[in-house]
Scaffold this motif. Structure first.
Motif, PDB file in Angstrom:
ATOM      1  N   UNK A 193      38.485  40.967  42.243  1.00 37.44           N
ATOM      2  CA  UNK A 193      37.230  41.299  42.934  1.00 37.44           C
ATOM      3  C   UNK A 193      36.224  40.150  42.774  1.00 37.44           C
ATOM      4  N   UNK A 194      36.108  39.674  41.544  1.00 41.38           N
ATOM      5  CA  UNK A 194      35.135  38.603  41.263  1.00 41.38           C
ATOM      6  C   UNK A 194      35.493  37.321  42.028  1.00 41.38           C
TER       7      UNK A 194
ATOM      8  N   UNK B 236      34.395  37.688  45.543  1.00 43.63           N
ATOM      9  CA  UNK B 236      32.953  37.428  45.687  1.00 43.63           C
ATOM     10  C   UNK B 236      32.686  35.922  45.705  1.00 43.63           C
ATOM     11  N   UNK B 237      33.361  35.210  44.821  1.00 47.26           N
ATOM     12  CA  UNK B 237      33.152  33.752  44.772  1.00 47.26           C
ATOM     13  C   UNK B 237      33.596  33.096  46.080  1.00 47.26           C
ATOM     14  N   UNK B 238      34.719  33.595  46.619  1.00 48.29           N
ATOM     15  CA  UNK B 238      35.157  33.059  47.913  1.00 48.29           C
ATOM     16  C   UNK B 238      34.096  33.338  48.972  1.00 48.29           C
ATOM     17  N   UNK B 239      33.520  34.553  48.929  1.00 49.66           N
ATOM     18  CA  UNK B 239      32.491  34.917  49.901  1.00 49.66           C
ATOM     19  C   UNK B 239      31.261  34.016  49.758  1.00 49.66           C
TER      20      UNK B 239
ATOM     21  N   UNK C 270      44.453  34.511  48.210  1.00 54.85           N
ATOM     22  CA  UNK C 270      43.396  35.529  48.266  1.00 54.85           C
ATOM     23  C   UNK C 270      42.566  35.390  49.544  1.00 54.85           C
ATOM     24  N   UNK C 271      42.305  36.528  50.181  1.00 57.47           N
ATOM     25  CA  UNK C 271      41.352  36.558  51.299  1.00 57.47           C
ATOM     26  C   UNK C 271      40.104  37.265  50.778  1.00 57.47           C
ATOM     27  N   UNK C 272      38.899  36.771  51.116  1.00 55.80           N
ATOM     28  CA  UNK C 272      37.683  37.310  50.513  1.00 55.80           C
ATOM     29  C   UNK C 272      37.546  38.826  50.653  1.00 55.80           C
ATOM     30  N   UNK C 273      37.750  39.343  51.864  1.00 55.65           N
ATOM     31  CA  UNK C 273      37.492  40.774  52.091  1.00 55.65           C
ATOM     32  C   UNK C 273      38.458  41.649  51.293  1.00 55.65           C
TER      33      UNK C 273
ATOM     34  N   UNK D 285      37.733  41.480  47.587  1.00 62.33           N
ATOM     35  CA  UNK D 285      36.540  42.231  47.163  1.00 62.33           C
ATOM     36  C   UNK D 285      36.784  43.739  47.176  1.00 62.33           C
ATOM     37  N   UNK D 286      37.832  44.147  47.884  1.00 62.10           N
ATOM     38  CA  UNK D 286      38.171  45.580  47.874  1.00 62.10           C
ATOM     39  C   UNK D 286      38.902  45.968  46.592  1.00 62.10           C
TER      40      UNK D 286
ATOM     41  N   UNK E 182      37.335  46.634  40.240  1.00 63.01           N
ATOM     42  CA  UNK E 182      36.780  45.706  39.246  1.00 63.01           C
ATOM     43  C   UNK E 182      37.494  45.900  37.941  1.00 63.01           C
TER      44      UNK E 182
END
Lengths: 235, 410
Positions: free
Chosen positions: B298-299, B302-305, B400-403, B406-407, B410
């Motif tokens: 998840x983290x 977020x960093x990718x985002x 990893x894809x951001x979306x 993030x799903x 955590x």
């Protein structure tokens, strides 16, 4: 030049054998400096549209242009660079890095951008002061309240100097007092810095701040109207 | 300070117990490797010293063709004078001249073929451990003339004891018949039947007389204090040899080529064991870093985002692994160095080792080698393999894809 242009954007998802429509030919044009809310019930496509505009997800069809750059023509690295330099994100769950302090969280993206340590620190302190967190720079996320964490997230989103801030249900985890403070902050940043805000929400209080309200249902834009902003009452 | 390093360091301590367990595995492996490699190198030193001390010494001067054929006429002229000169020039533990011949030895009851060696009784104990292995009687003394010491198996075969006479007959250097009668003064027991079966030593002067050697002999044997001094001693000795004579200086490797092969073979088998140990630790690091990456999906999303590329995330994981490995390396080196430093002075032994070594007149303790190579070789290999273990977790970030990231929970 428009801040964001969406032209017939489509996005579908597979859920088992079923095909779910996330976005159904959504067209939207957002001008620089706008303060816009996307509203609609859960599953209406607000987050999907935000993800597509923020280059976090790739639509199946249509075209999205952000700051004059067509997202479909950019490589993965170029999309990351676009997010780094032109787009700020505020998430529902704050998403701060837990092992970094408030200041370091705000500095982190600026470091990736290549700013010097002195410049990063100055900007981070200025932004944290602007969101009302002066004196709390050395605290880690676990030592801050939800409202304070969200304000750090806003400082992080804005500190890197983006043209566009995308906020997905930013008040969902906040009480009404914190929500009002956050929206006042958004409005202030929008007014003072000219940052374009696109906020996905189903909170009527948040919608009241918008000068433009886009209503979505089943992946489609069903209404797009200008409105007179109304601030939330601070309880 | 660079925030990425700060982040990498703090990320390590999110799960203190897991980090310390992984560092503990590296520490254990590093200390074990430092100890084993130091002990191994130290034991080779002992092994070489013990092998060379028995008879051959660290280096010898011989006639160039002697080693191949061992002919009586391939001699070193003025052998005792050369030994004396070398004694003055080399910083050696001992320098002794020798002559060697084959003869038929006869007691009253039996006859056996033997190798008879003429030695300098005053100097031979300084180059060889055999004089210290007298089982009966005594060793040769400088004023002895027709005295002989024989190996224990030979004595048993010939049925002789100290005080008995032994007749031997062979061929002299000039082709004449060499014959003599010597009195057995001592019996040597090296514990090695092959040595004890054919060994006999007599005073060099008497040997030269019986075998018509004149002032010549077959070797000058040198024993140094340390193996590292050998090459310098070889160079010095070459400078002392008369140019007109066809003499050669042979170091221990040339004298006992099997010794190096035995060491190399032992090293190869030891490294197989070390490799298994290192791989186990590398997999432990792989497991730690893979878990660390998976639970932070998840983290990372977020960093990718936020605009970090997967390469930066991979670099972060590599930094974390490097810090983890450096911690294991530093602690392992420190503990390993302290342990080896102590043992290199106090020595290392195990039950029964000292008794066994005393039996062969050899050092009863192994002193692990305290050297840069012994200390750093193993831990550096562990370090490199632990870094390599980060490759797979780091590469997994490129998928990893951001979306979707993030799903993740955590």
């Amino acid at each position: 030049m428009s801040a964001v242009v969406c032209e017939a954007v489509c996005r579908t998802f597979h859920q088992g054998d079923a095909l779910i429509t996330g976005l159904d030919h959504v067209s939207l044009e957002i001008q620089p400096g706008e303060f816009l809310c996307l509203s609609g019930p859960s599953g209406s496509g607000k987050t999907t549209l935000l993800n597509a505009i923020g280059a976090l997800d790739t639509p199946d069809g249509g075209e999205i242009t952000v700051g004059g750059q067509r997202l479909g023509s950019l490589s993965r690295a170029e999309l990351a660079e676009l997010r780094l330099r032109r787009i700020g994100f505020v998430f529902q769950a704050y998403n701060l890095i837990p092992v970094l302090t408030a200041r370091e969280n705000v500095e982190f993206v600026m470091q990736v951008q290549g700013l010097s340590a002195a410049r990063r620190r100055a900007v981070a302190d200025e932004m944290l002061a602007a969101v009302g967190l002066a004196g709390l720079e050395e605290r880690r996320p676990a030592q801050l309240s939800g409202g304070q964490q969200q304000r750090v997230a806003v400082a992080r989103a804005v500190a890197s100097g983006p043209d566009l801030v995308l906020a997905d249900e930013p008040t969902a985890n906040l009480d009404s007092h914190s929500s009002a403070h956050l929206m006042d902050l958004f409005e202030q940043l929008n007014g003072e810095r000219g940052v374009t805000f696109v906020i996905a929400t189903h909170d009527p209080g948040v919608m009241g701040y918008a000068r433009r309200l886009v209503r979505m249902l089943d992946g489609r834009v069903v209404a797009d109207e200008a409105q007179t902003p109304q601030r939330m009452a601070h309880e | 300070m660079n925030l990425t390093w700060v982040l990498a360091w703090r990320n390590l301590w999110r799960h203190r117990r897991r980090t310390w367990l992984t560092v503990g595995a590296m520490l254990f492996c590093n200390v074990l490797l430092v100890f084993l490699i130091s002990l191994q190198l130290g034991s080779y030193q002992v092994m070489i010293d013990n092998s060379l001390a028995l008879f051959s010494g660290h280096l010898q001067v011989q006639q160039a063709d002697y080693r191949a054929d061992q002919r009586l006429r391939d001699t070193v002229p003025q052998v005792t004078a050369l030994a004396e000169e070398m004694r003055g020039q080399l910083d050696a533990v001992g320098v002794a001249a020798r002559g060697q011949a084959f003869a038929l030895a006869s007691s009253e009851e039996r006859s056996f073929g033997i190798q008879i060696t003429g030695v300098q009784p005053a100097y031979e104990p300084l180059v060889s451990s055999l004089p210290g292995l007298v089982a009966q009687g005594r060793y040769l003394q400088p004023d002895d003339s027709d005295a002989i010491v024989v190996g224990a198996v030979l004595a048993r075969n010939l049925r002789v004891a100290p005080g008995d006479a032994l007749t031997f007959i062979g061929s002299g250097r000039d082709g004449s018949i060499a014959a003599g009668i010597a009195t057995v003064v001592g019996i040597l027991d090296s514990g090695i039947p092959e040595v004890d079966r054919g060994m006999a030593q007599v005073p060099l002067a008497w040997f030269q007389d019986v075998f018509a050697m004149g002032e010549a002999g077959h070797a000058v044997v040198v024993r140094m204090a340390h193996l590292e001094q050998v090459q310098a001693a070889v160079a010095t000795t070459r400078g002392l040899l008369p140019a007109e004579e066809n003499l050669a200086v042979l170091d221990w490797d040339a004298l006992q080529p099997g010794l190096r092969q035995a060491i190399q073979s032992d090293m190869a088998s030891a490294w197989f064991m070390y490799a298994v140990l290192i791989l186990l630790v590398a997999f432990s690091v792989l497991n730690t870093q893979l878990m660390s990456v998976m639970e932070r999906t998840h983290e990372f999303g977020v960093m990718l985002a936020l605009g970090l590329g997967p390469g930066r995330l991979a670099r972060l994981v590599a930094m974390e692994t490097m810090l983890l490995s450096l911690l294991g390396l530093a602690l392992g080196l420190l503990c390993g160095a302290l342990l080896v430093a102590y043992l290199s002075v106090a020595g290392f032994t195990y039950p029964g080792m000292e008794e066994l070594a005393a039996r062969f007149n050899m050092a009863g303790r192994i002193y692990p080698e305290f050297s840069v190579v012994a200390l750093t070789w193993g831990p550096l290999v562990v370090f490199v393999f632990c870094l390599l273990a980060a490759i797979y977790p780091a590469l997994s970030l490129f998928r990893l894809a951001p979306v979707s990231a993030m799903r993740a929970a955590r």
